[in-house]
Write an enzyme that holds these catalytic residues in place. Structure first.
Site, short mmCIF file in Angstrom:
data_model
loop_
_atom_site.label_atom_id
_atom_site.label_comp_id
_atom_site.label_asym_id
_atom_site.label_seq_id
_atom_site.Cartn_x
_atom_site.Cartn_y
_atom_site.Cartn_z
N LYS A 190 3.47 -5.61 8.94
CA LYS A 190 3.69 -6.99 8.50
C LYS A 190 4.78 -6.97 7.42
O LYS A 190 4.55 -6.55 6.30
CB LYS A 190 2.42 -7.62 7.92
CG LYS A 190 2.61 -9.13 7.69
CD LYS A 190 1.66 -9.72 6.69
CE LYS A 190 2.13 -9.66 5.28
NZ LYS A 190 3.41 -10.35 4.96
N GLY A 242 4.27 -3.36 -2.84
CA GLY A 242 4.40 -4.70 -3.39
C GLY A 242 3.99 -4.70 -4.85
O GLY A 242 3.98 -3.65 -5.51
N GLY A 247 -1.48 -5.41 -4.86
CA GLY A 247 -2.01 -4.08 -4.54
C GLY A 247 -3.50 -3.97 -4.83
O GLY A 247 -4.27 -3.41 -4.05
N GLU A 264 2.18 1.57 -3.17
CA GLU A 264 3.45 1.76 -3.89
C GLU A 264 3.71 0.45 -4.62
O GLU A 264 4.09 -0.55 -3.99
CB GLU A 264 4.58 2.06 -2.91
CG GLU A 264 4.43 3.37 -2.16
CD GLU A 264 4.66 4.59 -3.04
OE1 GLU A 264 5.18 4.46 -4.16
OE2 GLU A 264 4.28 5.68 -2.59
N CYS A 298 11.65 -1.50 -7.60
CA CYS A 298 10.43 -1.07 -8.28
C CYS A 298 10.69 0.06 -9.27
O CYS A 298 10.10 0.11 -10.33
CB CYS A 298 9.43 -0.60 -7.25
SG CYS A 298 10.14 0.64 -6.16
N GLU A 397 6.67 -6.37 -15.55
CA GLU A 397 7.77 -6.22 -14.59
C GLU A 397 8.41 -7.58 -14.37
O GLU A 397 7.76 -8.51 -13.91
CB GLU A 397 7.21 -5.67 -13.27
CG GLU A 397 8.29 -5.39 -12.26
CD GLU A 397 7.72 -4.90 -10.93
OE1 GLU A 397 6.80 -5.55 -10.40
OE2 GLU A 397 8.23 -3.90 -10.40
N GLU A 475 4.95 8.55 -1.01
CA GLU A 475 5.77 8.40 0.19
C GLU A 475 6.83 9.50 0.17
O GLU A 475 7.12 10.06 -0.88
CB GLU A 475 6.45 7.01 0.23
CG GLU A 475 5.49 5.95 0.74
CD GLU A 475 6.08 4.55 0.86
OE1 GLU A 475 7.11 4.26 0.24
OE2 GLU A 475 5.48 3.74 1.58
P1 NAD Z 1 4.20 -9.02 -3.22
O1 NAD Z 1 3.14 -8.16 -3.78
O2 NAD Z 1 4.26 -10.44 -3.61
O3 NAD Z 1 4.12 -9.03 -1.61
C1 NAD Z 1 4.19 -7.83 -0.86
C2 NAD Z 1 3.63 -8.08 0.53
O4 NAD Z 1 2.23 -8.36 0.44
C3 NAD Z 1 4.26 -9.27 1.28
O5 NAD Z 1 4.47 -8.88 2.62
C4 NAD Z 1 3.17 -10.33 1.18
O6 NAD Z 1 3.23 -11.27 2.24
C5 NAD Z 1 1.92 -9.49 1.26
N1 NAD Z 1 0.68 -10.06 0.70
C6 NAD Z 1 0.55 -11.03 -0.26
N2 NAD Z 1 -0.76 -11.22 -0.54
C7 NAD Z 1 -1.47 -10.36 0.25
C8 NAD Z 1 -2.85 -10.07 0.40
N3 NAD Z 1 -3.79 -10.69 -0.32
N4 NAD Z 1 -3.20 -9.11 1.29
C9 NAD Z 1 -2.28 -8.44 2.00
N5 NAD Z 1 -0.95 -8.69 1.91
C10 NAD Z 1 -0.55 -9.63 1.03
O7 NAD Z 1 5.58 -8.28 -3.54
P2 NAD Z 1 7.08 -8.77 -3.37
O8 NAD Z 1 7.33 -9.89 -4.31
O9 NAD Z 1 7.42 -8.95 -1.93
O10 NAD Z 1 7.88 -7.46 -3.85
C11 NAD Z 1 8.08 -7.14 -5.17
C12 NAD Z 1 7.06 -6.15 -5.69
O11 NAD Z 1 7.06 -4.98 -4.88
C13 NAD Z 1 7.41 -5.66 -7.08
O12 NAD Z 1 6.24 -5.61 -7.86
C14 NAD Z 1 7.96 -4.27 -6.85
O13 NAD Z 1 7.88 -3.41 -7.95
C15 NAD Z 1 7.13 -3.82 -5.71
N6 NAD Z 1 7.80 -2.71 -4.99
C16 NAD Z 1 7.29 -1.44 -5.13
C17 NAD Z 1 7.93 -0.36 -4.50
C18 NAD Z 1 7.41 1.05 -4.62
O14 NAD Z 1 7.76 1.88 -3.78
N7 NAD Z 1 6.59 1.38 -5.61
C19 NAD Z 1 9.08 -0.59 -3.73
C20 NAD Z 1 9.56 -1.89 -3.63
C21 NAD Z 1 8.91 -2.94 -4.26
#
Ligand code: NAD
Length: 495
Positions: A190, A242, A247, A264, A298, A397, A475
Site C-alpha cells: 500500500k 512512516g 508506527g 522505519e 527521515c 520532527e 532494512e
Molecule cells: P505517515 O505515517 O503519515 O504515513 C505513512 C503511511 O501509513 C501512508 O501510506 C499512510 O496512508 C499509512 N497509514 C496512515 N495511518 C495508518 C494506519 N492507522 N494503519 C496503517 N497505515 C496507515 O507518514 P508520511 O507523512 O507519509 O511520511 C513521513 C514520515 O515517514 C516521517 O515521519 C518520516 O521520518 C518517515 N520516514 C521514515 C523513513 C525511515 O526509513 N525510517 C523513511 C522515510 C520516511
C-alpha cells in the site's frame, strides 16, 4: 512530460490482474511544484484489501514462489529489474513530478540508487538458505560423548504487508517488496496516497517479468485500508515506513494477531561539528542534509550541534550555502530544492518556525515562503538558532527545510545533546581527528553515523534502521534481508 502509462489504467493490481475497485472514490495525485492534478487514481476499499490478502495468502500456501529455488526467484527478479531499467527516464520524470525532487536527486537517490538496491535484493534471492552452525559435544550419561551438528535454515516468513510514506516512493517500495519477494514471501503493497504511481510501475514490471499471480499485489488507499491490512489474521509480517505516531498505531493493529513488525520511523538526527572540523565542508554537508527533498527525509541531520568557538563562522557559511540554493519547479533547469509535498505540510513547517520565533529563537535565514513563487508548496531553507535542545523545534520532527543550530563546549556535551532526543535514526560528525570522530560515533544511540561526509552513497550492504522512536528492525544489508525470513534450526545426531 511523459508519465508512467499505468496511471491511467484506473485499476489496482491484485492476483496478477488489473482490477477496478468496487467503490467510486478517487484520489488526485498533485504535482507539488505546480499544484496541477497529474492523475486521478481509484482508491482501494475493504473489498480490494480482502481480495489482495486472499491472493497473497493463496500464492504463499499453494503457489510456486515460496517453493522455487532461490536461483529461480533471483532470475525472475532480475527480469523485473530489466523492465525497470528500461523505464529509467520515465521513472525519473515521475518522481520529479510526484514528489517535487530536483532532477539530480530524482535521477540519483530516487532512481539509480534504488535500482542498484533492487539488484542487490534480486541477487540475495540466490544466497544459500542453509548455514552450518558450530558443532557441539554432549557428555553422555554413563560415559562417552555425542557429536552433534546443526544447521540454520532461512524460510520465507509468509504474507507481508508493506506500507510506504510519501517522500521516497520508489526507494521505499523497493526496500520492502524486493527483499520480501527475494526471500520467497508474498506481498500486499500500500503506497502513500500522495505518491502512489511508482507502486504501479513495480506491479507492471512484476507482470512483465512473469512473477506468479498473487506474489505482488498493489492496493491504494489511506488509513482505513492501512488499518484493514495490518490487522488481518492472514498477514504474518508488516513492514512499515512512516511517522512514529502511525508506527505505534500499526504495531498496535498487528498486536492482536502477533504479527512481526519492522518499523522505519522518523528522526531528528544530529550533526556534530567539532572545533577542528573543515567548516566549509561541514557547512555544505549541513545544508545538503536539511534541504534534501525539501527536508522531507527521515534520516537527514536537522539538528546541527556546533562547537561554540566556531558557531558564528559556521552559521555564516551555512546561511551563504542556503541562500545559494535555487528553489523552484524541478522541471526548470538549475533547480536544487523543490517544494514540500502539500499545503498542509507547508503550514505545519510555518507553525514550527513561528513558534520558535515566539520563544525567542533567531531566524538566521529563510523563515518564509519565497516571494517569486506563487504556485507550489515552497518554503525557504530556514536556519534557526538561539533555542536550546529542549525546544520543540529541536525535539520534534518538522519534515521541512529547517535546521536548528545549537552550541556546545566539549565532546561529552555534544554527545549528551545528540542523544537527548526521542529519536535515534542517524547522525554525523565532522572533525579532522578521525579517531575521535569514530569514538563519538560509537557513543551515539542511532542506527547509522557518517563521519566527515560519509562514503558518498547508500551502500546496499549497510543495514539501515533506528533506535528508540526511530523504529524496530533493519532494512538493507544482510540483517534487512533476513528480517523477511523465519530461521529454523535443524539438529543432527552425528554419532
Ligand atoms: P505517515 O505515517 O503519515 O504515513 C505513512 C503511511 O501509513 C501512508 O501510506 C499512510 O496512508 C499509512 N497509514 C496512515 N495511518 C495508518 C494506519 N492507522 N494503519 C496503517 N497505515 C496507515 O507518514 P508520511 O507523512 O507519509 O511520511 C513521513 C514520515 O515517514 C516521517 O515521519 C518520516 O521520518 C518517515 N520516514 C521514515 C523513513 C525511515 O526509513 N525510517 C523513511 C522515510 C520516511
Amino acid at each position: 512530460m511523459a508519465l508512467a502509462g499505468l496511471a491511467y489504467k484506473g485499476a489496482l493490481y491484485i492476483d496478477g490482474d488489473w482490477v477496478s475497485p468496487s467503490g467510486e472514490s478517487t484520489e488526485d495525485v498533485v504535482n507539488p511544484a505546480t499544484e496541477e492534478v497529474i492523475a486521478s487514481l481509484p482508491v482501494g476499499e475493504l473489498a480490494e484489501c480482502d481480495a489482495a490478502l486472499a491472493a497473497a495468502r493463496r500464492a504463499f500456501e499453494e503457489g510456486p514462489w515460496p517453493r522455487m529455488s532461490g536461483a529461480e526467484r533471483s532470475a525472475t527478479l532480475l527480469r523485473m529489474l530489466d523492465v525497470l531499467l528500461a523505464r529509467r527516464d520515465e521513472l525519473i520524470d515521475l518522481v520529479m513530478t510526484e514528489t517535487g525532487a530536483p532532477q539530480g536527486l530524482a535521477a540519483g537517490l530516487h532512481v539509480d540508487t534504488t535500482l542498484a538496491h533492487f539488484r542487490f535484493f534480486a541477487e540475495a534471492a540466490a544466497w544459500p538458505n542453509v548455514e552450518p552452525l558450530p558443532y557441539d559435544l554432549t557428555e553422555r550419561v554413563g560415559g562417552g560423548r555425542l557429536l552433534g551438528s546443526q544447521v540454520q535454515v532461512y524460510e520465507p516468513y509468509g504474507v507481508v504487508v508493506a506500507i510506504s510514506p510519501f517522500n521516497f516512493p520508489l526507494l521505499i517500495n523497493v526496500a520492502k517488496i524486493a527483499p520480501a519477494m527475494a526471500m520467497g514471501n508474498t506481498v500486499v503493497l500500500k503506497p502513500s496516497p500522495f505518491t502512489p504511481l511508482e507502486a504501479f510501475v513495480l506491479a507492471e514490471a512484476a507482470e512483465q517479468a512473469g512473477v506468479p499471480a498473487g506474489v505482488l499485489n498493489v492496493v491504494t488507499g489511506g488509513t482505513d485500508v492501512g488499518q484493514a491490512l495490518t490487522s488481518d489474521p492472514r498477514v504474518d509480517l508488516i513492514t512499515f515506513t512512516g511517522s512514529d505516531t502511525v508506527g505505534v498505531a500499526v504495531a498496535q493493529q498487528g498486536a492482536d494477531t502477533l504479527k512481526k513488525v519492522v518499523l522505519e520511523l522518523g528522526g531528528k538526527s544530529a550533526l556534530i561539528v567539532r572545533e577542528d572540523a573543515d567548516l566549509e565542508a561541514a557547512a555544505q554537508f549541513a545544508v545538503g542534509q536539511y534541504t534534501l527533498q525539501a527536508g522531507q527525509g527521515c534520516s537527514l541531520c536537522t539538528r546541527h550541534l556546533v562547537h561554540n568557538a566556531v558557531r558564528s563562522q559556521f552559521l555564516d557559511l551555512m546561511a551563504r550555502n542556503s541562500q545559494a540554493l535555487q528553489i523552484g519547479d524541478p522541471a526548470v533547469g538549475g533547480t536544487t530544492m523543490g517544494p514540500l509535498i502539500r499545503e498542509q505540510q507547508r503550514q505545519r513547517v510555518e507553525r514550527y518556525v513561528d513558534e520558535a520565533r515566539d520563544d525567542g529563537g533567531e531566524v538566521v535565514t529563510g523563515g518564509r515562503r519565497p516571494d517569486d513563487l506563487d504556485r507550489g508548496f515552497f518554503y525557504e531553507p530556514t536556519i534557526l538558532t538561539g533555542v536550546d535542545n529542549t525546544s520543540k523545534v529541536a525535539q520534534e520532527e518538522i519534515f521541512g527545510p529547517v535546521a536548528v543550530v545549537v552550541g556546545f563546549d566539549s565532546d561529552e556535551e555534544a554527545v549528551t545533546i545528540a542523544n537527548d532526543s526521542p529519536f535515534g535514526l542517524s547522525g554525523a560528525v565532522f572533525s579532522k581527528d578521525s579517531g575521535t570522530a569514530f569514538e563519538i560515533a560509537l557513543q551515539l544511540r542511532t542506527g547509522q553515523v557518517s563521519l566527515n561526509g560519509g562514503s558518498g552513497g547508500m551502500n546496499s550492504w549497510a543495514p539501515f534502521g533506528g533506535y528508540k522512536r526511530s523504529g524496530i528492525g533493519r532494512e538493507y544489508g544482510v540483517a534487512g534481508v533476513r528480517e523477511f525470513c523465519q530461521t529454523k534450526a535443524i539438529h543432527f545426531n552425528a554419532g
